[in-house]
Design an enzyme around this catalytic site. Structure first.
Site, PDB file in Angstrom:
ATOM      1  N   ASP A  13       0.933  -1.303  -0.118  1.00  0.00           N
ATOM      2  CA  ASP A  13       0.004  -0.026   0.246  1.00  0.00           C
ATOM      3  C   ASP A  13       0.841   1.363   0.160  1.00  0.00           C
ATOM      4  O   ASP A  13       0.613   2.321   0.600  1.00  0.00           O
ATOM      5  CB  ASP A  13      -0.836  -0.086   1.194  1.00  0.00           C
ATOM      6  CG  ASP A  13      -1.933  -1.255   1.138  1.00  0.00           C
ATOM      7  OD1 ASP A  13      -2.427  -1.458   0.141  1.00  0.00           O
ATOM      8  OD2 ASP A  13      -2.227  -1.612   2.195  1.00  0.00           O
ATOM      9  N   LYS A  16       2.604   1.616  -5.062  1.00  0.00           N
ATOM     10  CA  LYS A  16       3.448   1.009  -6.234  1.00  0.00           C
ATOM     11  C   LYS A  16       2.634   1.297  -7.608  1.00  0.00           C
ATOM     12  O   LYS A  16       3.380   1.449  -8.500  1.00  0.00           O
ATOM     13  CB  LYS A  16       3.917  -0.354  -5.611  1.00  0.00           C
ATOM     14  CG  LYS A  16       4.698  -0.404  -4.708  1.00  0.00           C
ATOM     15  CD  LYS A  16       5.157  -1.663  -4.279  1.00  0.00           C
ATOM     16  CE  LYS A  16       4.322  -2.618  -3.953  1.00  0.00           C
ATOM     17  NZ  LYS A  16       3.129  -2.551  -2.672  1.00  0.00           N
ATOM     18  N   GLY A  40      -2.648  -6.237  -5.156  1.00  0.00           N
ATOM     19  CA  GLY A  40      -3.752  -5.226  -5.766  1.00  0.00           C
ATOM     20  C   GLY A  40      -3.057  -3.932  -6.017  1.00  0.00           C
ATOM     21  O   GLY A  40      -2.619  -3.290  -4.825  1.00  0.00           O
ATOM     22  N   HIS A  41      -3.165  -3.613  -7.242  1.00  0.00           N
ATOM     23  CA  HIS A  41      -2.816  -2.233  -7.446  1.00  0.00           C
ATOM     24  C   HIS A  41      -3.856  -1.474  -7.919  1.00  0.00           C
ATOM     25  O   HIS A  41      -4.645  -1.920  -8.939  1.00  0.00           O
ATOM     26  CB  HIS A  41      -1.609  -2.384  -8.355  1.00  0.00           C
ATOM     27  CG  HIS A  41      -0.458  -2.544  -7.787  1.00  0.00           C
ATOM     28  ND1 HIS A  41       0.697  -3.339  -8.901  1.00  0.00           N
ATOM     29  CD2 HIS A  41      -0.046  -3.073  -6.708  1.00  0.00           C
ATOM     30  CE1 HIS A  41       1.683  -3.850  -7.920  1.00  0.00           C
ATOM     31  NE2 HIS A  41       1.401  -3.482  -6.712  1.00  0.00           N
ATOM     32  N   GLN A 222       3.131  -6.493  -3.068  1.00  0.00           N
ATOM     33  CA  GLN A 222       3.328  -6.307  -1.586  1.00  0.00           C
ATOM     34  C   GLN A 222       4.693  -5.471  -1.091  1.00  0.00           C
ATOM     35  O   GLN A 222       4.645  -4.589  -1.939  1.00  0.00           O
ATOM     36  CB  GLN A 222       3.481  -7.671  -1.120  1.00  0.00           C
ATOM     37  CG  GLN A 222       2.266  -8.705  -1.172  1.00  0.00           C
ATOM     38  CD  GLN A 222       2.383  -9.556  -2.318  1.00  0.00           C
ATOM     39  OE1 GLN A 222       3.451 -10.026  -2.727  1.00  0.00           O
ATOM     40  NE2 GLN A 222       1.343  -9.838  -2.729  1.00  0.00           N
TER      41      GLN A 222
END
Length: 242
Positions: A13, A16, A40-41, A222
């Site tokens: 978080d 990125k 998740g992006h 991550q």
């Protein structure tokens, strides 16, 4: 510099995805090198929001080639769902996506195995319950891992699937009463046909790109503190984020 690596310094978080999208404008290649759809992006373009779990964040850039490397574990349902979603919003996914033949596949039984571990170990790791850990376990086990290349040789895929369903029979029976092998084979045969056009030997592709002076951007998932070796073990992910 030809190579740039975007890596989170904490637990994730750290924006990125947004940084990858920004730098991808000047990159020839964006590559995911580890993790699965537990990452998740989120990328915002104008007033539109895009969330990626498997596709590299450069996929929105028309002149950027996106690589899913051999260190990634792939849930094909998630992958094709993301592709369909993007194409439904007017973004083409074709030659701009390359997938490693050596990447390992997340199968439906991996999620069941992960649930069984969580219930039986008494150690609440806070996993995403997407089967990431058991897939990496099978990869390292070597007897049980199923790669993209194995799926494209469908007779080999069937043999490996039979082995896994047999060896995991006890766990599957304890959690969900097993899986329908016939339905699974039908589903994954269709996946194999759809997947084939994207599959290449990504190490060769990347080395050739480097020799040609291409600008490459490596997108981490991550963060550093979730690295299985260097992070806050055992509360980490199942791969080397660094």
């Amino acid at each position: 510099m030809a190579n740039t690596v975007i890596l989170g310094a904490q637990w994730g978080d750290e924006s990125k995805g947004g940084m990858t999208d920004f730098l991808a404008e000047k990159a020839d290649i964006v590559a995911r090198y580890q993790g699965g759809d537990n990452a998740g992006h989120t990328i915002v373009v104008g007033k539109e929001e895009f969330i990626f779990h498997l596709l590299p964040s450069g996929i929105l850039r028309p002149n950027t080639v996106n690589v899913i490397g051999n260190g990634v574990v792939i849930n094909l349902e998630t992958l094709f769902g993301e592709i369909d979603h993007l194409q439904g919003r007017g973004f083409e996914v074709g030659d701009n996506l390359k997938i490693s033949s050596r990447a390992h596949l997340i199968l439906p039984y991996h999620k069941i195995v992960e649930s069984w571990y969580d219930l039986g170990s008494g150690l609440k790791l806070g996993t995403t319950a997407r089967g990431i850990g058991p897939t990496y376990s099978d990869k390292m086990n070597r007897h049980a891992g199923i790669r993209v290349a194995d799926l494209l040789e469908f007779d080999l895929f069937q043999k490996r699937l039979d082995f896994n369903l047999e060896t995991k029979d006890y766990i599957l029976s304890q959690i969900g009463g097993g899986l329908d092998k016939h339905a699974l084979l039908e589903q994954y045969y269709a996946y194999s046909q759809r997947l084939a056009p994207y599959v290449i030997d990504t190490p060769e592709f990347m080395h050739n790109a480097l020799k040609a002076g291409k600008r490459m951007l490596f997108e981490g998932a991550q963060g550093t503190m979730l690295d299985i070796d260097l992070g806050t073990y055992p509360y980490v992910t199942s791969s080397n984020t660094t």
